[in-house]
Scaffold this motif. Structure first.
Motif, PDB file in Angstrom:
ATOM      1  N   ARG A   8       9.892  -0.993   9.263  1.00  0.00           N
ATOM      2  CA  ARG A   8      10.169   0.287   9.921  1.00  0.00           C
ATOM      3  C   ARG A   8       9.504   1.435   9.163  1.00  0.00           C
ATOM      4  NH1 ARG A   8      13.851   3.756   8.747  1.00  0.00           N
ATOM      5  NH2 ARG A   8      15.101   2.320   7.505  1.00  0.00           N
ATOM      6  N   ARG A   9       9.565   1.406   7.842  1.00  0.00           N
ATOM      7  CA  ARG A   9       8.929   2.460   7.038  1.00  0.00           C
ATOM      8  C   ARG A   9       7.416   2.443   7.196  1.00  0.00           C
ATOM      9  NH1 ARG A   9      12.273   2.346   1.322  1.00  0.00           N
ATOM     10  NH2 ARG A   9      14.234   3.119   2.162  1.00  0.00           N
ATOM     11  N   LEU A  10       6.819   1.245   7.232  1.00  0.00           N
ATOM     12  CA  LEU A  10       5.370   1.159   7.429  1.00  0.00           C
ATOM     13  C   LEU A  10       4.964   1.701   8.802  1.00  0.00           C
ATOM     14  CD1 LEU A  10       4.500  -2.295   5.845  1.00  0.00           C
ATOM     15  CD2 LEU A  10       3.646  -0.069   5.127  1.00  0.00           C
ATOM     16  N   GLN A  11       5.749   1.387   9.824  1.00  0.00           N
ATOM     17  CA  GLN A  11       5.447   1.901  11.162  1.00  0.00           C
ATOM     18  C   GLN A  11       5.569   3.417  11.195  1.00  0.00           C
ATOM     19  OE1 GLN A  11       8.298  -0.433  13.335  1.00  0.00           O
ATOM     20  NE2 GLN A  11       6.819  -2.081  13.757  1.00  0.00           N
ATOM     21  N   THR A  12       6.579   3.962  10.521  1.00  0.00           N
ATOM     22  CA  THR A  12       6.740   5.414  10.450  1.00  0.00           C
ATOM     23  C   THR A  12       5.580   6.045   9.691  1.00  0.00           C
ATOM     24  OG1 THR A  12       9.143   5.145  10.453  1.00  0.00           O
ATOM     25  CG2 THR A  12       8.284   7.267   9.707  1.00  0.00           C
ATOM     26  N   THR A  13       5.164   5.420   8.604  1.00  0.00           N
ATOM     27  CA  THR A  13       4.029   5.927   7.825  1.00  0.00           C
ATOM     28  C   THR A  13       2.762   5.933   8.650  1.00  0.00           C
ATOM     29  OG1 THR A  13       5.022   5.072   5.793  1.00  0.00           O
ATOM     30  CG2 THR A  13       2.666   5.555   5.730  1.00  0.00           C
ATOM     31  N   GLU A  14       2.542   4.862   9.409  1.00  0.00           N
ATOM     32  CA  GLU A  14       1.351   4.794  10.261  1.00  0.00           C
ATOM     33  C   GLU A  14       1.375   5.915  11.306  1.00  0.00           C
ATOM     34  OE1 GLU A  14      -1.066   1.580  12.997  1.00  0.00           O
ATOM     35  OE2 GLU A  14       1.070   1.267  12.648  1.00  0.00           O
ATOM     36  N   ARG A  15       2.535   6.145  11.907  1.00  0.00           N
ATOM     37  CA  ARG A  15       2.659   7.203  12.912  1.00  0.00           C
ATOM     38  C   ARG A  15       2.394   8.573  12.292  1.00  0.00           C
ATOM     39  NH1 ARG A  15       7.836   6.931  14.123  1.00  0.00           N
ATOM     40  NH2 ARG A  15       8.376   8.877  13.121  1.00  0.00           N
ATOM     41  N   TRP A  16       2.936   8.824  11.106  1.00  0.00           N
ATOM     42  CA  TRP A  16       2.721  10.110  10.433  1.00  0.00           C
ATOM     43  C   TRP A  16       1.254  10.306  10.068  1.00  0.00           C
ATOM     44  CZ3 TRP A  16       7.371   9.841   6.520  1.00  0.00           C
ATOM     45  CH2 TRP A  16       8.547  10.151   7.191  1.00  0.00           C
ATOM     46  N   LEU A  17       0.615   9.256   9.564  1.00  0.00           N
ATOM     47  CA  LEU A  17      -0.807   9.367   9.218  1.00  0.00           C
ATOM     48  C   LEU A  17      -1.652   9.694  10.440  1.00  0.00           C
ATOM     49  CD1 LEU A  17      -1.173   6.391   6.698  1.00  0.00           C
ATOM     50  CD2 LEU A  17      -1.365   8.823   6.172  1.00  0.00           C
ATOM     51  N   ARG A  18      -1.331   9.054  11.570  1.00  0.00           N
ATOM     52  CA  ARG A  18      -2.076   9.357  12.808  1.00  0.00           C
ATOM     53  C   ARG A  18      -1.845  10.810  13.244  1.00  0.00           C
ATOM     54  NH1 ARG A  18      -4.269   4.845  15.185  1.00  0.00           N
ATOM     55  NH2 ARG A  18      -3.384   2.861  14.501  1.00  0.00           N
ATOM     56  N   GLU A  19      -0.589  11.282  13.142  1.00  0.00           N
ATOM     57  CA  GLU A  19      -0.290  12.664  13.517  1.00  0.00           C
ATOM     58  C   GLU A  19      -1.048  13.654  12.637  1.00  0.00           C
ATOM     59  OE1 GLU A  19       3.939  13.192  13.376  1.00  0.00           O
ATOM     60  OE2 GLU A  19       4.307  11.789  15.019  1.00  0.00           O
ATOM     61  N   ILE A  20      -1.095  13.379  11.333  1.00  0.00           N
ATOM     62  CA  ILE A  20      -1.821  14.272  10.421  1.00  0.00           C
ATOM     63  C   ILE A  20      -3.310  14.256  10.738  1.00  0.00           C
ATOM     64  CG2 ILE A  20      -2.505  14.605   8.009  1.00  0.00           C
ATOM     65  CD1 ILE A  20       0.298  13.549   7.248  1.00  0.00           C
ATOM     66  N   ARG A  21      -3.866  13.060  10.922  1.00  0.00           N
ATOM     67  CA  ARG A  21      -5.299  12.941  11.188  1.00  0.00           C
ATOM     68  C   ARG A  21      -5.699  13.660  12.479  1.00  0.00           C
ATOM     69  NH1 ARG A  21      -7.333   7.367  13.094  1.00  0.00           N
ATOM     70  NH2 ARG A  21      -6.218   8.195  14.864  1.00  0.00           N
ATOM     71  N   ASP A  22      -4.852  13.585  13.508  1.00  0.00           N
ATOM     72  CA  ASP A  22      -5.186  14.165  14.807  1.00  0.00           C
ATOM     73  C   ASP A  22      -4.807  15.639  14.930  1.00  0.00           C
ATOM     74  OD1 ASP A  22      -6.118  11.668  15.464  1.00  0.00           O
ATOM     75  OD2 ASP A  22      -4.258  11.051  16.464  1.00  0.00           O
ATOM     76  N   SER A  23      -4.132  16.212  13.916  1.00  0.00           N
ATOM     77  CA  SER A  23      -3.689  17.600  14.014  1.00  0.00           C
ATOM     78  C   SER A  23      -4.864  18.565  13.871  1.00  0.00           C
ATOM     79  CB  SER A  23      -2.628  17.897  12.953  1.00  0.00           C
ATOM     80  OG  SER A  23      -3.226  17.925  11.672  1.00  0.00           O
ATOM     81  N   GLU A  24      -4.712  19.740  14.475  1.00  0.00           N
ATOM     82  CA  GLU A  24      -5.751  20.771  14.396  1.00  0.00           C
ATOM     83  C   GLU A  24      -5.892  21.321  12.976  1.00  0.00           C
ATOM     84  OE1 GLU A  24      -7.929  21.793  16.687  1.00  0.00           O
ATOM     85  OE2 GLU A  24      -7.136  20.200  17.967  1.00  0.00           O
ATOM     86  N   GLY A  25      -4.783  21.440  12.260  1.00  0.00           N
ATOM     87  CA  GLY A  25      -4.812  21.964  10.898  1.00  0.00           C
ATOM     88  C   GLY A  25      -5.619  21.084   9.960  1.00  0.00           C
ATOM     89  N   PHE A  26      -5.540  19.765  10.151  1.00  0.00           N
ATOM     90  CA  PHE A  26      -6.297  18.859   9.290  1.00  0.00           C
ATOM     91  C   PHE A  26      -7.780  18.896   9.631  1.00  0.00           C
ATOM     92  CE2 PHE A  26      -7.874  14.663   7.968  1.00  0.00           C
ATOM     93  CZ  PHE A  26      -7.503  14.692   6.641  1.00  0.00           C
ATOM     94  N   LYS A  27      -8.098  19.043  10.908  1.00  0.00           N
ATOM     95  CA  LYS A  27      -9.508  19.095  11.315  1.00  0.00           C
ATOM     96  C   LYS A  27     -10.196  20.331  10.763  1.00  0.00           C
ATOM     97  CE  LYS A  27      -8.846  16.345  15.462  1.00  0.00           C
ATOM     98  NZ  LYS A  27      -8.718  16.330  16.900  1.00  0.00           N
ATOM     99  N   VAL A  28      -9.447  21.425  10.601  1.00  0.00           N
ATOM    100  CA  VAL A  28     -10.014  22.672  10.079  1.00  0.00           C
ATOM    101  C   VAL A  28     -10.370  22.533   8.605  1.00  0.00           C
ATOM    102  CG1 VAL A  28      -9.433  25.086   9.600  1.00  0.00           C
ATOM    103  CG2 VAL A  28      -8.791  24.064  11.774  1.00  0.00           C
ATOM    104  N   LEU A  29      -9.681  21.639   7.869  1.00  0.00           N
ATOM    105  CA  LEU A  29      -9.903  21.502   6.432  1.00  0.00           C
ATOM    106  C   LEU A  29     -11.301  21.010   6.085  1.00  0.00           C
ATOM    107  CD1 LEU A  29      -6.568  19.888   5.206  1.00  0.00           C
ATOM    108  CD2 LEU A  29      -7.350  22.223   4.847  1.00  0.00           C
ATOM    109  N   ASN A  30     -11.941  20.263   6.985  1.00  0.00           N
ATOM    110  CA  ASN A  30     -13.253  19.672   6.721  1.00  0.00           C
ATOM    111  C   ASN A  30     -13.169  18.833   5.450  1.00  0.00           C
ATOM    112  OD1 ASN A  30     -15.880  18.996   7.153  1.00  0.00           O
ATOM    113  ND2 ASN A  30     -16.716  20.849   6.202  1.00  0.00           N
ATOM    114  N   TYR A  31     -12.178  17.957   5.393  1.00  0.00           N
ATOM    115  CA  TYR A  31     -11.854  17.137   4.229  1.00  0.00           C
ATOM    116  C   TYR A  31     -12.493  15.765   4.421  1.00  0.00           C
ATOM    117  CZ  TYR A  31      -8.859  14.781   0.810  1.00  0.00           C
ATOM    118  OH  TYR A  31      -8.382  14.063  -0.255  1.00  0.00           O
ATOM    119  N   CYS A  32     -13.392  15.377   3.501  1.00  0.00           N
ATOM    120  CA  CYS A  32     -14.111  14.103   3.626  1.00  0.00           C
ATOM    121  C   CYS A  32     -14.069  13.320   2.320  1.00  0.00           C
ATOM    122  CB  CYS A  32     -15.557  14.350   4.031  1.00  0.00           C
ATOM    123  SG  CYS A  32     -15.739  15.234   5.575  1.00  0.00           S
ATOM    124  N   PRO A  33     -12.944  12.747   1.943  1.00  0.00           N
ATOM    125  CA  PRO A  33     -12.886  11.961   0.700  1.00  0.00           C
ATOM    126  C   PRO A  33     -13.475  10.562   0.912  1.00  0.00           C
ATOM    127  CG  PRO A  33     -10.789  11.897   1.781  1.00  0.00           C
ATOM    128  CD  PRO A  33     -11.651  12.828   2.600  1.00  0.00           C
TER     129      PRO A  33
END
Length: 170
Positions: A8-33
């Motif tokens: 359940r925690r892994l599924q929640t983590t995956e969902r949160w990571l997808r939400e962060i990646r797809d958010s407008e705020g993250f796209k503005v960062l131009n973050y490329c590690p």
């Protein structure tokens, strides 16, 4: 095997990571590690799929097949117990090495102080009748300190060598 809580925690983590990646705020960062959020999502997804695969396979295994499958994946948990003698020996060796380094450093400073005092004493001797032997006395103090520091260095090395000796040396 993962517990239901871990899944359940892994599924929640995956969902949160997808939400962060797809958010407008993250796209503005131009973050490329080097390792992106997509890599993290993929790793979590693969872990969940491999766990589901293992769960499905284990249900259809016979006891013999399951035993062979588990033998392919050995897991070893070895904990080495350090004896009191080893702990004490390690402590003494570490302390002796620190003291040895410190005494060598002190010896160097004392030698430099001795040379300085002898130099200033030579300058003072050129004054003639006003000469006082204070710098010569200071040089003797520095010389004595340097000799004492060398003795501490040799003693620390001797203690370290004795502590390093094992039961075979007795």
């Amino acid at each position: 095997m993962l517990t239901s809580n871990q899944i359940r925690r892994l599924q929640t983590t995956e969902r949160w990571l997808r939400e962060i990646r797809d958010s407008e705020g993250f796209k503005v960062l131009n973050y490329c590690p080097d390792a992106t959020l997509g890599d993290a999502i993929q790793a979590v997804d693969e872990l969940l799929h491999s766990h589901n695969y293992c769960n499905e396979k284990s249900a259809s295994f016979t006891d013999n097949q399951l035993q062979k499958y588990l033998e392919q994946k050995p897991v070893m948990h070895i904990r080495r117990v350090v004896t009191l003698r080893e702990k004490m020996s390690s402590f003494i060796q570490n302390a002796a090495s620190e003291v040895a380094v410190l005494s060598l450093l002190t010896t160097g400073f004392m030698v430099v102080g001795t040379i300085f005092c002898h130099g200033v004493d030579r300058i003072e001797q050129s004054r003639g009748s006003e000469y006082q032997s204070t710098w010569s006395n200071n040089a003797l103090i520095f010389e004595g300190s340097a000799i004492a520091s060398i003795a501490v260095f040799l003693g620390a090395n001797l203690i370290g060598a004795c502590a390093a000796g094992g039961k075979k040396d007795a």
